[in-house]
Design a protein around this motif. Sequence first.
Motif, short mmCIF file in Angstrom:
data_model
loop_
_atom_site.label_atom_id
_atom_site.label_comp_id
_atom_site.label_asym_id
_atom_site.label_seq_id
_atom_site.Cartn_x
_atom_site.Cartn_y
_atom_site.Cartn_z
N GLY A 13 0.81 -1.21 0.00
CA GLY A 13 0.00 0.00 0.00
C GLY A 13 0.84 1.26 0.00
O GLY A 13 0.54 2.23 -0.71
N LEU A 14 1.91 1.26 0.79
CA LEU A 14 2.82 2.40 0.82
C LEU A 14 3.43 2.63 -0.56
O LEU A 14 3.46 3.76 -1.06
CB LEU A 14 3.92 2.18 1.86
CG LEU A 14 5.01 3.23 1.89
CD1 LEU A 14 4.56 4.41 2.73
CD2 LEU A 14 6.30 2.65 2.43
N ALA A 16 2.31 1.55 -3.49
CA ALA A 16 1.28 1.92 -4.46
C ALA A 16 0.90 3.39 -4.32
O ALA A 16 0.76 4.10 -5.32
CB ALA A 16 0.05 1.03 -4.28
N THR A 17 0.77 3.86 -3.09
CA THR A 17 0.44 5.26 -2.86
C THR A 17 1.54 6.17 -3.40
O THR A 17 1.25 7.17 -4.08
CB THR A 17 0.22 5.52 -1.35
OG1 THR A 17 -0.85 4.68 -0.90
CG2 THR A 17 -0.09 6.97 -1.07
N ALA A 18 2.78 5.82 -3.13
CA ALA A 18 3.90 6.62 -3.64
C ALA A 18 3.94 6.57 -5.17
O ALA A 18 4.19 7.59 -5.83
CB ALA A 18 5.22 6.12 -3.05
N VAL A 20 1.44 6.11 -7.32
CA VAL A 20 0.36 6.93 -7.85
C VAL A 20 0.71 8.42 -7.73
O VAL A 20 0.47 9.21 -8.65
CB VAL A 20 -0.98 6.61 -7.15
CG1 VAL A 20 -2.05 7.64 -7.47
CG2 VAL A 20 -1.45 5.21 -7.55
N ALA A 21 1.31 8.79 -6.61
CA ALA A 21 1.68 10.19 -6.39
C ALA A 21 2.67 10.68 -7.45
O ALA A 21 2.62 11.85 -7.85
CB ALA A 21 2.28 10.37 -5.00
N GLU A 52 7.50 1.59 -8.48
CA GLU A 52 6.82 1.45 -7.19
C GLU A 52 5.49 0.70 -7.35
O GLU A 52 5.15 -0.14 -6.52
CB GLU A 52 6.59 2.82 -6.55
CG GLU A 52 7.88 3.39 -6.00
CD GLU A 52 7.77 4.83 -5.56
OE1 GLU A 52 8.43 5.18 -4.57
OE2 GLU A 52 7.03 5.61 -6.19
#
Length: 126
Positions: A13-14, A16-18, A20-21, A52
């Motif tokens: 999740g970390l 994936a979030t990075a 997408v950012a 990522e």
Amino acid sequence: MTRSERSPLLLAGLLATAGVAHFASPRPFDATVPSALPGTPRTWTYASGAAELALAAGIALPRTRKAAALAAAAFFVGVFPANVKMAVDWRHRPAPLKAAAIGRLPLQLPLVLWARSVARGGEAQA
């Protein structure tokens, strides 16, 4: 779900979030790309975001988790120069921003250890 079962999903999740950012708001990431790298900063921003996302997918799947987690540990080591560049570039910014940039540096070690722990199938170190 136990902590050791959640740990890979949290790491995924970390990442994936990075990832997408990097696509949603690439400009801040462009600024951290060391000038010694060939090509444009945006290319490196998108490439690291894609990496990522791929690592997140690999860690989320049990069958590819070990290899992806080891690759994530290497990735965290590989992006350390960008964090150093950010800390150097932000040394004259207001104290909270400077503190955030400097604070990112020691966070790389727990991320590396966390990824290695996920690769071993153990509990998170972070």
